[in-house]
Design a protein around this motif. Sequence first.
Motif, short mmCIF file in Angstrom:
data_model
loop_
_atom_site.label_atom_id
_atom_site.label_comp_id
_atom_site.label_asym_id
_atom_site.label_seq_id
_atom_site.Cartn_x
_atom_site.Cartn_y
_atom_site.Cartn_z
N HIS A 104 0.85 -1.19 0.00
CA HIS A 104 0.00 0.00 0.00
C HIS A 104 0.88 1.23 0.00
CE1 HIS A 104 0.69 1.36 4.18
NE2 HIS A 104 0.94 0.07 4.39
N THR A 105 0.26 2.36 -0.32
CA THR A 105 0.98 3.65 -0.22
C THR A 105 0.13 4.60 0.63
OG1 THR A 105 0.02 4.30 -2.34
CG2 THR A 105 2.28 3.44 -2.39
N GLU A 106 -0.49 4.05 1.66
CA GLU A 106 -1.28 4.90 2.56
C GLU A 106 -0.33 5.75 3.40
OE1 GLU A 106 -4.46 2.69 4.48
OE2 GLU A 106 -4.71 1.43 2.72
N LYS A 107 -0.91 6.71 4.12
CA LYS A 107 -0.02 7.67 4.81
C LYS A 107 0.70 7.07 6.01
CE LYS A 107 -1.64 11.92 3.07
NZ LYS A 107 -2.87 11.59 2.32
N LYS A 108 0.08 6.07 6.61
CA LYS A 108 0.68 5.44 7.79
C LYS A 108 0.60 3.92 7.62
CE LYS A 108 -0.66 8.83 11.23
NZ LYS A 108 -1.85 9.03 12.03
#
Length: 692
Positions: A104-108
């Motif tokens: 994933h490239t989520e923020k956290k």
Amino acid sequence: MKRSLIYLSIMCACLSVGARLHAIEMLPTFGDIDHIHLPALLVQHADGDQSLQLRAQDTTYLDHAQYKETVIRTQDIVQPFYVTLHVRQYKEVDITETWYEIRHTEKKPVRLQRFDSGYLPIEGDDPHLLHLHGNWAAEGVPTVERLTRGVKSIRNTDGARNAHLDAPEVMISLDGVPQENYGRVLGAALCWSGNFEIRVAATDEKGFHFYAGIDPMASEYILEPKQTFTTPHLAYTYSTEGMGGVSRAFHRWARNCGMMHNGNATRNILLNSWEGIYFDITEERIIAMMNDIASFGGELFVMDDGWFGSKYPRNNDSSSLGDWVVDTRKLPNGLKALTDAARERHIQFGIWIEPEAVNTTSELFEKHPEWVLQERGRELKLGRGGTQLVLDMTNPKVQDFVFNLVDTLLTNNPEIVYIKWDANASIQNCGSTYLPRDKQSNLYVDYHLGLIKTLERIRAKYPNVTIQNCASGGGRANYGLMPYFDEFWVSDNNDALQRVYIQWGTSYFFPSNAMAQHIGGSPYLMTGRTTPIKFRCDVAMSGRLGMELQPAHMTETERAQCTTAIHDYKALRELIQLGNLYRLVSPYEPVPVVEKQQVASLMYINDNKDHAVLFAYGLSSFMKQASRRIRLAGLDPTRTYTLTERNIRHGEQPCALHGQSFTGAYLMSVGLDIPLSTEYAIDYPSRIFELK
Ligand code: DGJ
């Protein structure tokens, strides 16, 4: 055409860009399935969202020499969360593997809460589940049960080993109790050495849903942005030839690609020092044992536990693990004297280590107490010997330590050709000083990823060393570790009678050249049972033959029988270790034993069907008991086979079947009346026949 899992390939081929993954047919995810079904993938996104609705982005087809692979890239419709599905179908053997790559490239970080390796809907008239349940010294007991409504879960939570209690391989018969040589049976093995959960859920009226993957207990995996998590592979097969068909597919696949690269090579006949002398190692005793195995015709000697420790000598199991230096009080001339002695006797040399473990009484623990798995602020729970702990394999420094231990041993002693890699502890202290506090739940998984990384380094440098996978016996007989190992120690229980049972269950999934089977002493130390040397030899000869006793305590008859057994085994070795297994009569088959002899029988046959070997063991002996006809399997019905009795009991003549010829059709339909009981009952009779 491949029979197994055809639907998977059809579905892969039908997926168009943006297509919904037909969630309940391919990868059921939480948030994309109805309330009736269970998810195979459940995550909590960085912003707290718990839904996952994957849609196909593209599909790639790979054509490799050994397999075809379909790769489907998917993405969630809301979050920057990606799952790549892999479906690999082998060309020469009917095995399919599935696994997922999660990124994933989520923020956290994202929390992976359930991340199975595969999912399969199952339809059958009366599905039955077979799984192996056992214990230390009693591994591989097949347990069969009808699948009913609700969820059936098979788990192992040992942490470090996963095959002593419930094992990560199962079979599902579609139409009633699974049969050995006929019937539709699905086989599955989760290729993982840590905690796992296999679930079969009947939550709707349509059928059953099969899931297998890493166990979620205390294992929520914290996945950083851009980090890729690859689930273990799940290997499946489907056979219309019953459990035997499933086993043969797994054996072939294992030899070709499921175990260390030389799975199609035969293994040497060895003597292991453990049950002969335990910790009482001296140079004199070791060299005497080498003389013995050489005189029997064996090819390898393995020095087990007890050879190491400087400040703390390893005289029992309460100290020294971690201090991998030769104890010069026991071996004043070091390992060189032993490898020289082996060479002079034209045999090879192997050695025991337990690299992932340490004792609190050791120089290593004194130097690096932070290297052991531990729960911060809590007292250490100690294992074997009251002092054993598990090293933190998530820590790269510990990985280096383990790699260097093997590297130094093999560099300094280039004539060591065999390592027995033991693991005698569960993860009792589930915490790591290396992993950050917010990633403690990665431990159960990262331990095994660290172990595998270390094994990969070792194998890259030492591909040709034979390494035995041992974990208090068969605790690590699994396809997660077998790609790095050549064989495994089937059980610490070396009692020949119980071994018939343990080896039987183990053979459901593992090939014979991976199964280390040793001729033990009698009366046997664990069970107190006395068994004839012929029976002990014949039981060990059905797998990778070895010996594990003190030859100095053997009688002349026992020595002569072992010499014959080793001689005859060499002639049959290729057939036994690489042939196709047919289990004929199960030791678990219920019989009224006083009237009818309880028997176990199995055979191996080569691909050309012109050479076979048959093993028959009598498990009960009563006067005037009826013998059992044994019907063979897997033969060419049109061929004529001539029987030669092998490993004949010392001092006896071959039985009346020796030299007789029968057609394959006769042997498979009428069978053989093998003289296992005589007018005078003999305890533990056995026979081996070669068929040509
Ligand atoms: C457990 C193994 O299973 C045995 O074969 C032996 O190697 C001992 N450990 C040595 O401590």
